[in-house]
Scaffold this motif. Structure first.
Motif, PDB file in Angstrom:
ATOM      1  N   ILE A  98       0.846  -1.188   0.000  1.00  0.00           N
ATOM      2  CA  ILE A  98       0.000   0.000   0.000  1.00  0.00           C
ATOM      3  C   ILE A  98       0.884   1.242   0.000  1.00  0.00           C
ATOM      4  N   SER A  99       0.285   2.386  -0.212  1.00  0.00           N
ATOM      5  CA  SER A  99       1.053   3.630  -0.217  1.00  0.00           C
ATOM      6  C   SER A  99       1.497   3.990   1.195  1.00  0.00           C
ATOM      7  N   THR A 100       2.496   4.859   1.278  1.00  0.00           N
ATOM      8  CA  THR A 100       2.945   5.338   2.585  1.00  0.00           C
ATOM      9  C   THR A 100       1.804   6.057   3.291  1.00  0.00           C
ATOM     10  N   ARG A 101       1.023   6.850   2.560  1.00  0.00           N
ATOM     11  CA  ARG A 101      -0.131   7.536   3.151  1.00  0.00           C
ATOM     12  C   ARG A 101      -1.091   6.522   3.781  1.00  0.00           C
ATOM     13  N   ALA A 102      -1.381   5.449   3.061  1.00  0.00           N
ATOM     14  CA  ALA A 102      -2.280   4.414   3.596  1.00  0.00           C
ATOM     15  C   ALA A 102      -1.654   3.724   4.805  1.00  0.00           C
ATOM     16  N   GLY A 103      -0.334   3.536   4.782  1.00  0.00           N
ATOM     17  CA  GLY A 103       0.354   2.934   5.928  1.00  0.00           C
ATOM     18  C   GLY A 103       0.291   3.818   7.160  1.00  0.00           C
ATOM     19  N   ILE A 104       0.521   5.123   6.976  1.00  0.00           N
ATOM     20  CA  ILE A 104       0.417   6.056   8.104  1.00  0.00           C
ATOM     21  C   ILE A 104      -1.014   6.082   8.630  1.00  0.00           C
ATOM     22  N   GLN A 105      -1.983   6.096   7.720  1.00  0.00           N
ATOM     23  CA  GLN A 105      -3.383   6.129   8.154  1.00  0.00           C
ATOM     24  C   GLN A 105      -3.749   4.866   8.931  1.00  0.00           C
ATOM     25  N   LEU A 106      -3.271   3.716   8.471  1.00  0.00           N
ATOM     26  CA  LEU A 106      -3.518   2.458   9.180  1.00  0.00           C
ATOM     27  C   LEU A 106      -2.928   2.515  10.586  1.00  0.00           C
ATOM     28  N   MET A 107      -1.690   2.995  10.689  1.00  0.00           N
ATOM     29  CA  MET A 107      -1.047   3.115  11.997  1.00  0.00           C
ATOM     30  C   MET A 107      -1.813   4.096  12.889  1.00  0.00           C
ATOM     31  N   ALA A 108      -2.204   5.232  12.335  1.00  0.00           N
ATOM     32  CA  ALA A 108      -2.950   6.229  13.104  1.00  0.00           C
ATOM     33  C   ALA A 108      -4.285   5.669  13.575  1.00  0.00           C
ATOM     34  N   ASP A 109      -4.986   4.983  12.691  1.00  0.00           N
ATOM     35  CA  ASP A 109      -6.280   4.395  13.066  1.00  0.00           C
ATOM     36  C   ASP A 109      -6.111   3.355  14.168  1.00  0.00           C
ATOM     37  N   ALA A 110      -5.058   2.536  14.058  1.00  0.00           N
ATOM     38  CA  ALA A 110      -4.806   1.515  15.080  1.00  0.00           C
ATOM     39  C   ALA A 110      -4.491   2.166  16.424  1.00  0.00           C
ATOM     40  N   LEU A 111      -3.631   3.196  16.411  1.00  0.00           N
ATOM     41  CA  LEU A 111      -3.294   3.906  17.653  1.00  0.00           C
ATOM     42  C   LEU A 111      -4.520   4.563  18.269  1.00  0.00           C
ATOM     43  N   ASN A 112      -5.264   5.286  17.456  1.00  0.00           N
ATOM     44  CA  ASN A 112      -6.427   6.019  17.962  1.00  0.00           C
ATOM     45  C   ASN A 112      -7.507   5.078  18.483  1.00  0.00           C
ATOM     46  N   ARG A 113      -7.745   4.002  17.783  1.00  0.00           N
ATOM     47  CA  ARG A 113      -8.763   3.041  18.230  1.00  0.00           C
ATOM     48  C   ARG A 113      -8.353   2.401  19.548  1.00  0.00           C
ATOM     49  N   GLU A 114      -7.103   1.961  19.625  1.00  0.00           N
ATOM     50  CA  GLU A 114      -6.651   1.227  20.806  1.00  0.00           C
ATOM     51  C   GLU A 114      -6.506   2.106  22.046  1.00  0.00           C
ATOM     52  N   HIS A 115      -6.015   3.328  21.878  1.00  0.00           N
ATOM     53  CA  HIS A 115      -5.704   4.178  23.029  1.00  0.00           C
ATOM     54  C   HIS A 115      -6.753   5.227  23.358  1.00  0.00           C
ATOM     55  N   ARG A 116      -7.626   5.542  22.412  1.00  0.00           N
ATOM     56  CA  ARG A 116      -8.598   6.623  22.637  1.00  0.00           C
ATOM     57  C   ARG A 116     -10.044   6.140  22.634  1.00  0.00           C
ATOM     58  N   LEU A 117     -10.283   4.972  22.054  1.00  0.00           N
ATOM     59  CA  LEU A 117     -11.638   4.442  21.915  1.00  0.00           C
ATOM     60  C   LEU A 117     -11.701   3.027  22.488  1.00  0.00           C
ATOM     61  N   PRO A 118     -11.588   2.903  23.803  1.00  0.00           N
ATOM     62  CA  PRO A 118     -11.475   1.556  24.381  1.00  0.00           C
ATOM     63  C   PRO A 118     -12.697   0.664  24.152  1.00  0.00           C
ATOM     64  N   LYS A 119     -13.878   1.225  24.133  1.00  0.00           N
ATOM     65  CA  LYS A 119     -15.076   0.409  23.908  1.00  0.00           C
ATOM     66  C   LYS A 119     -15.150  -0.063  22.457  1.00  0.00           C
ATOM     67  N   THR A 120     -14.804   0.822  21.544  1.00  0.00           N
ATOM     68  CA  THR A 120     -14.762   0.448  20.131  1.00  0.00           C
ATOM     69  C   THR A 120     -13.674  -0.597  19.908  1.00  0.00           C
ATOM     70  N   HIS A 121     -12.526  -0.400  20.542  1.00  0.00           N
ATOM     71  CA  HIS A 121     -11.434  -1.377  20.432  1.00  0.00           C
ATOM     72  C   HIS A 121     -11.911  -2.759  20.878  1.00  0.00           C
TER      73      HIS A 121
END
Length: 181
Positions: A98-121
């Protein structure tokens, strides 16, 4: 038409009856959720393996080197997420094709979901919430404070797997007005 999945035996889908077809479709949907969840978990682990150090700096949206984001030097994860070393998205993106942009977005989504949205995680981990919906919420709440993101998480978790973008956008706007003004 013959459908062939990697690692699965090909089967003729034109000869399936309605019940069998629905069972295969349901299984495909579950397999898709499992694969998407696995990918998010891999991205989250990649972030853990690449913490920021003094000599590396942290990953930012400006790592993309594009003119429209050069002034955006904020970390890829929102408030409350750990910092990730700069330029760690490239190897992950390359491995995934995938593109670097998509890789950064995947990492950002994983971080945000895991650390900021515990119920969604938790809902994504249990497959009660489609991973793409968890990513959509992570992206929508990325610019909110941690308190506002947690509020949105609380408000939407019970219906996130069936609500649309308008509902998410309303909850985000409400949280922004309530916590981030």
């Amino acid at each position: 038409m013959i459908e062939t999945d990697r690692g699965c035996f090909p089967h003729e889908v034109d000869n399936l009856d309605a019940d069998t077809l629905l069972a295969h479709a349901q299984d495909a949907s579950i397999q898709q959720r499992l694969a998407e969840r696995r990918l998010l978990n891999y991205a989250a682990r990649w972030c853990v393996l690449h913490p920021t150090k003094a000599e590396t700096g942290h990953a930012t949206w400006s790592d993309l080197g594009e003119a429209d984001v050069l002034d955006r030097d904020e970390p890829i994860g929102g408030d409350g997420t750990p910092l990730v070393a700069a330029f760690t998205a490239e190897p992950l993106a390359a491995a995934l094709g995938i593109s670097t942009r998509a890789g950064i977005q995947l990492m950002a989504d994983a971080l945000n979901r895991e650390h900021r949205l515990p119920k969604t995680h938790k809902g994504v981990q249990s497959l009660d919430i489609a991973p793409w919906r968890g990513r959509r919420l992570a992206r929508a709440t990325a610019s909110l404070s941690l308190e506002a993101a947690r509020y949105v998480d609380e408000q939407l978790v019970s219906r996130l797997d069936s609500c649309g973008p308008v509902t998410i956008d309303r909850a985000v706007a409400e949280a922004k007005a309530k916590f981030d003004t």
